[in-house]
Design an enzyme around this catalytic site. Structure first.
Site, PDB file in Angstrom:
ATOM      1  N   LYS A 195      -5.884  43.572 100.654  1.00 49.10           N
ATOM      2  CA  LYS A 195      -5.975  43.106 102.037  1.00 49.10           C
ATOM      3  C   LYS A 195      -4.755  43.595 102.794  1.00 49.10           C
ATOM      4  O   LYS A 195      -3.613  43.253 102.461  1.00 49.10           O
ATOM      5  CB  LYS A 195      -6.056  41.580 102.064  1.00 49.10           C
ATOM      6  N   ARG A 217       2.272  38.619 109.080  1.00 48.29           N
ATOM      7  CA  ARG A 217       1.858  38.423 107.688  1.00 48.29           C
ATOM      8  C   ARG A 217       2.321  39.575 106.780  1.00 48.29           C
ATOM      9  O   ARG A 217       1.800  39.775 105.691  1.00 48.29           O
ATOM     10  CB  ARG A 217       0.338  38.315 107.608  1.00 48.29           C
ATOM     11  N   GLU A 233      -2.557  46.268  93.295  1.00 46.93           N
ATOM     12  CA  GLU A 233      -3.116  44.957  93.656  1.00 46.93           C
ATOM     13  C   GLU A 233      -4.444  44.722  92.932  1.00 46.93           C
ATOM     14  O   GLU A 233      -4.683  43.643  92.386  1.00 46.93           O
ATOM     15  CB  GLU A 233      -3.355  44.884  95.177  1.00 46.93           C
ATOM     16  N   LYS A 248     -10.214  45.166 102.528  1.00 44.73           N
ATOM     17  CA  LYS A 248     -10.266  44.653 103.895  1.00 44.73           C
ATOM     18  C   LYS A 248      -9.098  45.195 104.699  1.00 44.73           C
ATOM     19  O   LYS A 248      -7.982  45.155 104.184  1.00 44.73           O
ATOM     20  CB  LYS A 248     -10.191  43.122 103.793  1.00 44.73           C
ATOM     21  N   SER A 274     -13.351  41.531 112.068  1.00 47.23           N
ATOM     22  CA  SER A 274     -13.644  41.156 113.446  1.00 47.23           C
ATOM     23  C   SER A 274     -13.361  42.270 114.454  1.00 47.23           C
ATOM     24  O   SER A 274     -14.179  42.535 115.337  1.00 47.23           O
ATOM     25  CB  SER A 274     -12.849  39.903 113.812  1.00 47.23           C
TER      26      SER A 274
HETATM   27  C1  PBG Z   1      -7.619  34.310 106.375  1.00 50.95           C
HETATM   28  C2  PBG Z   1      -8.511  35.408 106.804  1.00 50.95           C
HETATM   29  C3  PBG Z   1      -8.365  36.340 107.845  1.00 50.95           C
HETATM   30  C4  PBG Z   1      -9.546  37.079 107.888  1.00 50.95           C
HETATM   31  C5  PBG Z   1     -10.363  36.596 106.869  1.00 50.95           C
HETATM   32  N1  PBG Z   1      -9.693  35.580 106.199  1.00 50.95           N
HETATM   33  C6  PBG Z   1      -7.309  36.522 108.845  1.00 50.95           C
HETATM   34  C7  PBG Z   1      -5.964  36.945 108.496  1.00 50.95           C
HETATM   35  O1  PBG Z   1      -5.637  37.266 107.350  1.00 50.95           O
HETATM   36  O2  PBG Z   1      -5.154  36.909 109.421  1.00 50.95           O
HETATM   37  C8  PBG Z   1      -9.867  38.150 108.874  1.00 50.95           C
HETATM   38  C9  PBG Z   1     -11.299  38.438 109.070  1.00 50.95           C
HETATM   39  C10 PBG Z   1     -11.654  39.221 110.257  1.00 50.95           C
HETATM   40  O3  PBG Z   1     -10.815  39.756 111.005  1.00 50.95           O
HETATM   41  O4  PBG Z   1     -12.857  39.308 110.490  1.00 50.95           O
HETATM   42  N2  PBG Z   1      -6.402  34.687 105.842  1.00 50.95           N
END
Ligand code: PBG
Length: 325
Positions: A195, A217, A233, A248, A274
């Site tokens: 991620k 983050r 990872e 992701k 998103s």
């Molecule tokens: C929670 C999480 C996130 C997303 C999925 N689970 C946000 C983040 O890590 O800030 C993002 C999903 C998306 O953008 O559709 N940690």
């Protein structure tokens, strides 16, 4: 002299010929559909940066689930937007937290639906980070304890798959042990193994109200410049007992999807996040692109890169489009 050449166009000359030689296919079984569940009643509010995506309260969930089932979608992933947040994100692991309630609600009425629970704290903490914060730092091991509690309470509520997205080190080991100890050795872990710290999560953070209140983050999510780190990872998560590996975001990271697919023997899940969704929607609303064809091309690109499953806000639209074809 005419140079010899290959006639690749032989296999492209008609729709049926192209169908015969098509290498990859999209199927409704490939999709996992994200839902944002909020506390309260009679709430169905569109997320402004994600047209077609709603905040839903439980009383609107039944109608939504019927729609999802009728389209043939077999899995949803749940995100909770609690009424109250605190330092430790208690609503994430409360037995009556919004995700736990939504899980019970769905499993009682639609027992065959595969409910994936996103296991993270950021939607529930007042500071918006994915773990416990002390002196401005996100603590790793202290966060693991809360994540285990969250996963166990989600499993107790009936979640079929636990999907930890927090990027603390050792989360698969900790959650696997916690689930096994609580008698949930049959519940698989879909690990957000790879991620990245991505600007493409922007619209989600509006949807989940989870923007970090200080800093970013980058001390736990990965640097977008790195490729080998993704292998490290994924290796750890495989060794720790993950059952699925998530990469992701999707579109800007398809090289990583292929690397993970080639190097590990677990189902690969791509999260079409998103920002990827919102860009397509915004351009389509402006009449700049053809939404259906762009979205389907994006999704088949993920399959071609090696995705076995795709978590996507386009799941319902794509299911509809595939039916029409
Ligand atoms: C929670 C999480 C996130 C997303 C999925 N689970 C946000 C983040 O890590 O800030 C993002 C999903 C998306 O953008 O559709 N940690």
């Amino acid at each position: 002299m005419v140079m010899p050449f290959s006639r690749h166009r032989r296999l492209r000359q008609s729709a049926n010929m192209r169908a015969l030689v098509r290498e990859n296919h999209l199927n409704v079984n490939d999709f996992i559909y994200p839902l944002f569940i909020v506390e309260g009643e009679k709430i169905k509010n569109e997320v402004s940066s994600m047209p077609g995506v709603f905040h839903l309260s439980l009383d609107f969930l039944e109608e939504e689930m019927k729609d999802i089932v009728s389209l043939g979608i077999k899995s949803v992933i749940l995100f909770g937007v609690p009424a109250e947040k605190d330092e430790c994100g208690e609503q994430a692991y409360h037995d009556h937290g919004i995700v736990q309630e939504a899980t019970r609600f769905i499993k009682e009425r639609f027992p065959d639906m595969i409910v994936v629970a996103d296991t993270c704290l950021c939607e529930y903490t007042s500071h918006g980070h994915c773990g416990v914060v002390e002196n401005g730092k996100v603590l790793n091991d202290a966060s693991l304890e809360l994540l285990v509690k969250t996963a166990v309470s989600q499993a107790k509520a009936g979640a079929d798959i636990i999907a930890p997205s927090n990027m603390m080190d050792g989360f698969v080991t900790a959650i696997r042990a916690g689930l096994d100890e609580a008698g949930f050795e049959e519940i698989p872990i879909m690990s957000y193994a790879v991620k990245y710290s991505s600007a493409f999560y922007g619209p989600f953070r509006e949807a989940a109200d989870s923007t970090p209140q200080f800093g970013d983050r980058k001390t736990y999510q990965m640097d977008p410049s790195n490729r080998l780190e993704a292998m490290r990872e994924a290796e750890s998560d495989v060794a720790e007992g993950a059952d699925f590996l998530i990469v992701k975001p999707g579109m800007p990271y398809l090289d990583i999807v292929r690397d993970v697919k080639n190097n590990f023997n677990l189902p690969v899940v791509v999260y079409n996040v998103s920002g990827e969704y919102s860009m397509v929607k915004a351009a389509a609303l402006n009449g700049w692109i053809d939404e259906k064809n762009v979205a389907l091309e994006m999704l088949i690109g993920m399959k071609r890169a090696g995705a076995d499953l795709i978590i996507t806000y386009f799941a319902k639209d794509a299911a509809r489009w595939l039916k029409e074809q």
